[in-house]
Design a protein around this motif. Sequence first.
Motif, PDB file in Angstrom:
ATOM      1  N   THR A  11     -10.754  10.189  -6.019  1.00 33.32           N
ATOM      2  CA  THR A  11      -9.620   9.308  -5.812  1.00 33.32           C
ATOM      3  C   THR A  11      -8.981   8.976  -7.159  1.00 33.32           C
ATOM      4  OG1 THR A  11     -10.712   8.334  -3.904  1.00 33.32           O
ATOM      5  CG2 THR A  11      -8.877   7.125  -4.833  1.00 33.32           C
ATOM      6  N   VAL A  12      -7.672   9.053  -7.208  1.00 30.27           N
ATOM      7  CA  VAL A  12      -6.935   8.747  -8.429  1.00 30.27           C
ATOM      8  C   VAL A  12      -6.443   7.309  -8.328  1.00 30.27           C
ATOM      9  CG1 VAL A  12      -4.958   9.365  -9.834  1.00 30.27           C
ATOM     10  CG2 VAL A  12      -6.239  11.140  -8.670  1.00 30.27           C
ATOM     11  N   ASN A  13      -6.748   6.511  -9.335  1.00 29.60           N
ATOM     12  CA  ASN A  13      -6.314   5.113  -9.369  1.00 29.60           C
ATOM     13  C   ASN A  13      -5.550   4.845 -10.646  1.00 29.60           C
ATOM     14  OD1 ASN A  13      -7.607   4.305  -6.958  1.00 29.60           O
ATOM     15  ND2 ASN A  13      -9.552   4.224  -8.033  1.00 29.60           N
ATOM     16  N   LEU A  14      -4.586   3.989 -10.540  1.00 31.63           N
ATOM     17  CA  LEU A  14      -3.889   3.522 -11.734  1.00 31.63           C
ATOM     18  C   LEU A  14      -4.722   2.404 -12.354  1.00 31.63           C
ATOM     19  CD1 LEU A  14      -0.178   3.322 -10.562  1.00 31.63           C
ATOM     20  CD2 LEU A  14      -1.265   5.114 -11.883  1.00 31.63           C
ATOM     21  N   ILE A  15      -4.801   2.397 -13.657  1.00 34.12           N
ATOM     22  CA  ILE A  15      -5.562   1.372 -14.362  1.00 34.12           C
ATOM     23  C   ILE A  15      -4.601   0.626 -15.277  1.00 34.12           C
ATOM     24  CG2 ILE A  15      -7.423   0.932 -15.994  1.00 34.12           C
ATOM     25  CD1 ILE A  15      -8.704   3.528 -15.016  1.00 34.12           C
ATOM     26  N   PHE A  16      -4.627  -0.668 -15.232  1.00 32.93           N
ATOM     27  CA  PHE A  16      -3.809  -1.460 -16.144  1.00 32.93           C
ATOM     28  C   PHE A  16      -4.679  -2.558 -16.729  1.00 32.93           C
ATOM     29  CE2 PHE A  16      -3.408  -3.360 -12.015  1.00 32.93           C
ATOM     30  CZ  PHE A  16      -3.480  -4.716 -12.249  1.00 32.93           C
ATOM     31  N   THR A  17      -4.412  -2.886 -17.982  1.00 33.89           N
ATOM     32  CA  THR A  17      -5.217  -3.892 -18.655  1.00 33.89           C
ATOM     33  C   THR A  17      -4.534  -5.251 -18.691  1.00 33.89           C
ATOM     34  OG1 THR A  17      -4.308  -3.199 -20.768  1.00 33.89           O
ATOM     35  CG2 THR A  17      -6.403  -2.196 -20.083  1.00 33.89           C
ATOM     36  N   ALA A  18      -3.218  -5.237 -18.717  1.00 31.12           N
ATOM     37  CA  ALA A  18      -2.478  -6.504 -18.746  1.00 31.12           C
ATOM     38  C   ALA A  18      -1.033  -6.225 -18.338  1.00 31.12           C
ATOM     39  CB  ALA A  18      -2.518  -7.120 -20.144  1.00 31.12           C
ATOM     40  N   ASP A  66       0.819  -1.221   0.000  1.00 28.10           N
ATOM     41  CA  ASP A  66       0.000   0.000   0.000  1.00 28.10           C
ATOM     42  C   ASP A  66       0.854   1.273   0.000  1.00 28.10           C
ATOM     43  OD1 ASP A  66      -2.440  -1.296  -0.191  1.00 28.10           O
ATOM     44  OD2 ASP A  66      -2.621  -1.505   1.998  1.00 28.10           O
ATOM     45  N   PRO A  67       1.867   1.399   0.872  1.00 36.02           N
ATOM     46  CA  PRO A  67       2.713   2.603   0.787  1.00 36.02           C
ATOM     47  C   PRO A  67       3.456   2.713  -0.546  1.00 36.02           C
ATOM     48  CG  PRO A  67       3.036   1.538   2.906  1.00 36.02           C
ATOM     49  CD  PRO A  67       2.192   0.622   2.076  1.00 36.02           C
ATOM     50  N   ILE A  68       3.847   1.605  -1.129  1.00 38.61           N
ATOM     51  CA  ILE A  68       4.507   1.647  -2.434  1.00 38.61           C
ATOM     52  C   ILE A  68       3.525   2.150  -3.481  1.00 38.61           C
ATOM     53  CG2 ILE A  68       5.511   0.227  -4.272  1.00 38.61           C
ATOM     54  CD1 ILE A  68       6.739  -1.517  -2.093  1.00 38.61           C
ATOM     55  N   TYR A  69       2.284   1.686  -3.441  1.00 39.39           N
ATOM     56  CA  TYR A  69       1.259   2.128  -4.380  1.00 39.39           C
ATOM     57  C   TYR A  69       0.994   3.626  -4.229  1.00 39.39           C
ATOM     58  CZ  TYR A  69      -3.175   2.458  -6.834  1.00 39.39           C
ATOM     59  OH  TYR A  69      -4.174   2.833  -7.685  1.00 39.39           O
ATOM     60  N   VAL A  70       0.889   4.098  -3.001  1.00 39.37           N
ATOM     61  CA  VAL A  70       0.649   5.529  -2.756  1.00 39.37           C
ATOM     62  C   VAL A  70       1.819   6.349  -3.295  1.00 39.37           C
ATOM     63  CG1 VAL A  70       0.449   7.279  -0.935  1.00 39.37           C
ATOM     64  CG2 VAL A  70      -0.889   5.180  -0.814  1.00 39.37           C
ATOM     65  N   PHE A  71       3.031   5.867  -3.095  1.00 36.79           N
ATOM     66  CA  PHE A  71       4.220   6.556  -3.599  1.00 36.79           C
ATOM     67  C   PHE A  71       4.198   6.641  -5.127  1.00 36.79           C
ATOM     68  CE2 PHE A  71       8.602   6.240  -5.216  1.00 36.79           C
ATOM     69  CZ  PHE A  71       9.129   7.418  -4.710  1.00 36.79           C
ATOM     70  N   LEU A  72       3.742   5.585  -5.791  1.00 39.25           N
ATOM     71  CA  LEU A  72       3.692   5.572  -7.249  1.00 39.25           C
ATOM     72  C   LEU A  72       2.545   6.419  -7.808  1.00 39.25           C
ATOM     73  CD1 LEU A  72       4.484   1.819  -7.949  1.00 39.25           C
ATOM     74  CD2 LEU A  72       5.994   3.775  -8.278  1.00 39.25           C
ATOM     75  N   VAL A  73       1.446   6.540  -7.079  1.00 43.24           N
ATOM     76  CA  VAL A  73       0.276   7.284  -7.552  1.00 43.24           C
ATOM     77  C   VAL A  73       0.391   8.781  -7.270  1.00 43.24           C
ATOM     78  CG1 VAL A  73      -2.214   7.563  -7.190  1.00 43.24           C
ATOM     79  CG2 VAL A  73      -1.261   5.318  -7.482  1.00 43.24           C
ATOM     80  N   GLN A  74       1.203   9.179  -6.307  1.00 42.80           N
ATOM     81  CA  GLN A  74       1.273  10.587  -5.907  1.00 42.80           C
ATOM     82  C   GLN A  74       1.578  11.531  -7.081  1.00 42.80           C
ATOM     83  OE1 GLN A  74       4.489  11.814  -3.475  1.00 42.80           O
ATOM     84  NE2 GLN A  74       3.501  13.728  -2.876  1.00 42.80           N
ATOM     85  N   PRO A  75       2.567  11.272  -7.942  1.00 46.43           N
ATOM     86  CA  PRO A  75       2.792  12.205  -9.066  1.00 46.43           C
ATOM     87  C   PRO A  75       1.583  12.301  -9.999  1.00 46.43           C
ATOM     88  CG  PRO A  75       4.679  10.753  -8.805  1.00 46.43           C
ATOM     89  CD  PRO A  75       3.614  10.248  -7.893  1.00 46.43           C
ATOM     90  N   PHE A  76       0.897  11.201 -10.210  1.00 49.86           N
ATOM     91  CA  PHE A  76      -0.286  11.210 -11.063  1.00 49.86           C
ATOM     92  C   PHE A  76      -1.401  12.034 -10.424  1.00 49.86           C
ATOM     93  CE2 PHE A  76      -4.166   9.029 -12.707  1.00 49.86           C
ATOM     94  CZ  PHE A  76      -4.068   9.520 -14.001  1.00 49.86           C
ATOM     95  N   ALA A  77      -1.570  11.917  -9.119  1.00 49.94           N
ATOM     96  CA  ALA A  77      -2.603  12.684  -8.417  1.00 49.94           C
ATOM     97  C   ALA A  77      -2.296  14.174  -8.467  1.00 49.94           C
ATOM     98  CB  ALA A  77      -2.713  12.204  -6.972  1.00 49.94           C
ATOM     99  N   VAL A  78      -1.029  14.540  -8.305  1.00 51.07           N
ATOM    100  CA  VAL A  78      -0.643  15.947  -8.384  1.00 51.07           C
ATOM    101  C   VAL A  78      -0.906  16.481  -9.787  1.00 51.07           C
ATOM    102  CG1 VAL A  78       1.342  17.512  -8.318  1.00 51.07           C
ATOM    103  CG2 VAL A  78       1.031  15.840  -6.504  1.00 51.07           C
TER     104      VAL A  78
END
Length: 105
Positions: free
Chosen positions: A96-103, A48-60
């Motif tokens: 809420t900003v989420n990363l979306i991946f298809t594969a 979870d902290p790794i995910y938050v760290f990766l999503v933070q630039p996208f949210a900004v």
Amino acid sequence: MSPHDRDEDEIEASRAPLMDHLIELRSRLMICVAAFVVGFIGCFIVADPIYVFLVQPFAVAAQFREAAGPGGSVSPFDLILGTAGLVPVPQGDGQTVNLIFTAPL
């Protein structure tokens, strides 16, 4: 005795039979597999902290884009400084900003 002969004698004395090399290879591979498993478990625990760290630039970036409005542009420097916390980030609508991946790649 020439220096070349001494070097060859040292190399010959340090040679190990094939079985010794295979035993050493097996022990190193076991250490690598154990380190990989420990790293995987460690990352899984703190996913979870790794995910938050990766999503933070996208949210900004999403907040800056929303503040700029349709057709507006955002400076890359503002994105970098906003992610680093050096520039105030505009407040968004709270989505809420989420990363979306298809594969997986």
